[in-house]
Design a protein around this motif. Structure first.
Motif, PDB file in Angstrom:
ATOM      1  N   PRO A   1      12.653 -15.051  17.550  1.00  0.00           N
ATOM      2  CA  PRO A   1      13.179 -13.763  17.078  1.00  0.00           C
ATOM      3  C   PRO A   1      12.603 -12.564  17.823  1.00  0.00           C
ATOM      4  O   PRO A   1      12.743 -11.426  17.359  1.00  0.00           O
ATOM      5  N   SER A   2      11.949 -12.789  18.956  1.00  0.00           N
ATOM      6  CA  SER A   2      11.290 -11.690  19.657  1.00  0.00           C
ATOM      7  C   SER A   2      12.262 -10.599  20.093  1.00  0.00           C
ATOM      8  O   SER A   2      11.884  -9.428  20.191  1.00  0.00           O
ATOM      9  N   VAL A   3      13.512 -10.971  20.385  1.00  0.00           N
ATOM     10  CA  VAL A   3      14.498  -9.966  20.784  1.00  0.00           C
ATOM     11  C   VAL A   3      14.724  -8.959  19.657  1.00  0.00           C
ATOM     12  O   VAL A   3      14.774  -7.738  19.884  1.00  0.00           O
ATOM     13  N   LEU A   4      14.847  -9.453  18.432  1.00  0.00           N
ATOM     14  CA  LEU A   4      15.023  -8.565  17.280  1.00  0.00           C
ATOM     15  C   LEU A   4      13.771  -7.719  17.052  1.00  0.00           C
ATOM     16  O   LEU A   4      13.866  -6.524  16.739  1.00  0.00           O
TER      17      LEU A   4
ATOM     18  N   VAL B   1       5.948  -6.675  15.817  1.00  0.00           N
ATOM     19  CA  VAL B   1       6.307  -5.766  16.905  1.00  0.00           C
ATOM     20  C   VAL B   1       6.240  -6.530  18.222  1.00  0.00           C
ATOM     21  O   VAL B   1       5.462  -7.468  18.373  1.00  0.00           O
ATOM     22  N   ARG B   2       7.083  -6.105  19.154  1.00  0.00           N
ATOM     23  CA  ARG B   2       7.104  -6.707  20.487  1.00  0.00           C
ATOM     24  C   ARG B   2       7.168  -5.575  21.513  1.00  0.00           C
ATOM     25  O   ARG B   2       8.232  -5.193  21.983  1.00  0.00           O
ATOM     26  N   HIS B   3       6.007  -5.013  21.807  1.00  0.00           N
ATOM     27  CA  HIS B   3       5.908  -3.984  22.833  1.00  0.00           C
ATOM     28  C   HIS B   3       5.612  -4.671  24.155  1.00  0.00           C
ATOM     29  O   HIS B   3       4.726  -5.525  24.228  1.00  0.00           O
ATOM     30  N   VAL B   4       6.328  -4.313  25.198  1.00  0.00           N
ATOM     31  CA  VAL B   4       6.242  -5.063  26.451  1.00  0.00           C
ATOM     32  C   VAL B   4       4.823  -5.060  27.010  1.00  0.00           C
ATOM     33  O   VAL B   4       4.358  -6.077  27.553  1.00  0.00           O
ATOM     34  N   THR B   5       4.106  -3.954  26.852  1.00  0.00           N
ATOM     35  CA  THR B   5       2.741  -3.901  27.373  1.00  0.00           C
ATOM     36  C   THR B   5       1.820  -4.809  26.575  1.00  0.00           C
ATOM     37  O   THR B   5       1.013  -5.556  27.140  1.00  0.00           O
TER      38      THR B   5
ATOM     39  N   PRO C   1      10.992  -9.176  30.658  1.00  0.00           N
ATOM     40  CA  PRO C   1      12.000  -8.195  31.089  1.00  0.00           C
ATOM     41  C   PRO C   1      12.956  -7.806  29.967  1.00  0.00           C
ATOM     42  O   PRO C   1      13.351  -6.636  29.872  1.00  0.00           O
ATOM     43  N   PHE C   2      13.318  -8.757  29.106  1.00  0.00           N
ATOM     44  CA  PHE C   2      14.161  -8.419  27.951  1.00  0.00           C
ATOM     45  C   PHE C   2      13.407  -7.511  26.988  1.00  0.00           C
ATOM     46  O   PHE C   2      13.985  -6.574  26.413  1.00  0.00           O
TER      47      PHE C   2
ATOM     48  N   ASN D   1      13.131  -2.439  24.400  1.00  0.00           N
ATOM     49  CA  ASN D   1      12.283  -1.332  23.951  1.00  0.00           C
ATOM     50  C   ASN D   1      12.857   0.003  24.394  1.00  0.00           C
ATOM     51  O   ASN D   1      13.024   0.939  23.604  1.00  0.00           O
ATOM     52  N   VAL D   2      13.171   0.097  25.680  1.00  0.00           N
ATOM     53  CA  VAL D   2      13.636   1.358  26.246  1.00  0.00           C
ATOM     54  C   VAL D   2      15.054   1.681  25.788  1.00  0.00           C
ATOM     55  O   VAL D   2      15.356   2.822  25.412  1.00  0.00           O
TER      56      VAL D   2
END
Length: 261
Positions: free
Chosen positions: A86-89, A176-180, A211-212, A217-218
């Protein structure tokens, strides 16, 4: 990787006169500029955070005798960050938090200017006596320029840290899934598992998510800022269609303008 507090006002400024000849083209240019800056921020963050987190984890293992994570938690971390889960959500939800932090940053700057806090710092007798006139002047100018950035980052830090805990208290599996942060977590988990991690599918699915993660996020935070700009100027449905068509045309004809400096 957060939307700056001035993203929505910057776009809104380009929407003041959509009847002008080049208004839509100038707005699409602004969108391309903002997108490029976000892409640069993501690349900069990931390219620094991953090796830094990996190096710190290896250093801890050398000094203390064990890495920050044990093998079980390292595998759980990689599985949690997988593109298949579920990381995309969660990344989309994190985009909402990024936008919310920019709103708080804008509010803090408005309050700072409205209350003339820069003048208070510059001319308050106690402050000038403690700092000196030249230093008080530098501090007031510095805070005037950076108060929104400080507020946005501090607010975002609290939201990224506290949201999973608060959601867990109410029994909600919200993360939360912040890319950093995700890239740092992958690096820390990899330090525990060693070179064998390169042969694990969990590692590559977590890498594939990055990358997703950054894009979502953006895009979510950018879209919310974009909608705020449209509402600020009561842009009609017809004008919105022109804007959407202009952005799609730019994507078809000059896609690299959204990525290449």
């Amino acid at each position: 990787t957060k939307q700056p507090a001035m993203t929505a006002p910057a776009m809104a400024a380009k929407l003041k006169d959509l009847e002008a000849t080049n208004a839509v083209e100038e707005f699409v240019d602004e969108v391309a500029h903002l997108t490029r800056s976000q892409v640069a921020a993501i690349l900069g963050n990931v390219l620094v955070v991953f090796p830094a987190a990996l190096g710190l984890s290896l250093l801890m293992a050398h000094l203390v005798g064990h890495p920050p994570l044990d093998a079980i938690h390292a595998l759980q971390t990689l599985d949690a960050l997988s593109l298949l889960g579920p990381s995309v959500l969660f990344a989309a939800f994190t985009g909402v938090l990024l936008f919310a932090s920019s709103i708080l940053g804008g509010w803090a700057e408005n309050w700072f200017v409205l209350r003339r806090m820069d003048s208070a710092i510059r001319y308050n007798p106690r402050i000038t006596k403690a700092l000196g006139e030249k230093r008080a002047l530098r501090w007031s100018d510095f805070l005037r320029q950076n108060i929104s950035g400080f507020t946005s980052n501090i607010a975002l830090g609290f939201m990224l840290g506290l949201t999973p805990a608060i959601a867990g208290f109410f029994g909600l599996g919200l993360e939360v899934r912040h890319v950093t942060l995700s890239s740092g977590q992958i690096a820390v988990g990899s330090a525990t598992l060693g070179l064998d991690v390169l042969h694990m599918t969990a590692f590559w699915w977590a890498i594939a998510m990055l990358p997703f993660n950054g894009a979502i996020n953006v895009l979510v935070s950018f879209y919310l800022a974009f909608r705020t700009a449209l509402r600020a100027h009561n842009v009609s449905g017809k004008e919105r269609s022109r804007i959407y068509a202009g952005i799609l045309h730019r994507l078809r004809t000059r896609p690299l303008s959204f990525f290449k400096p």
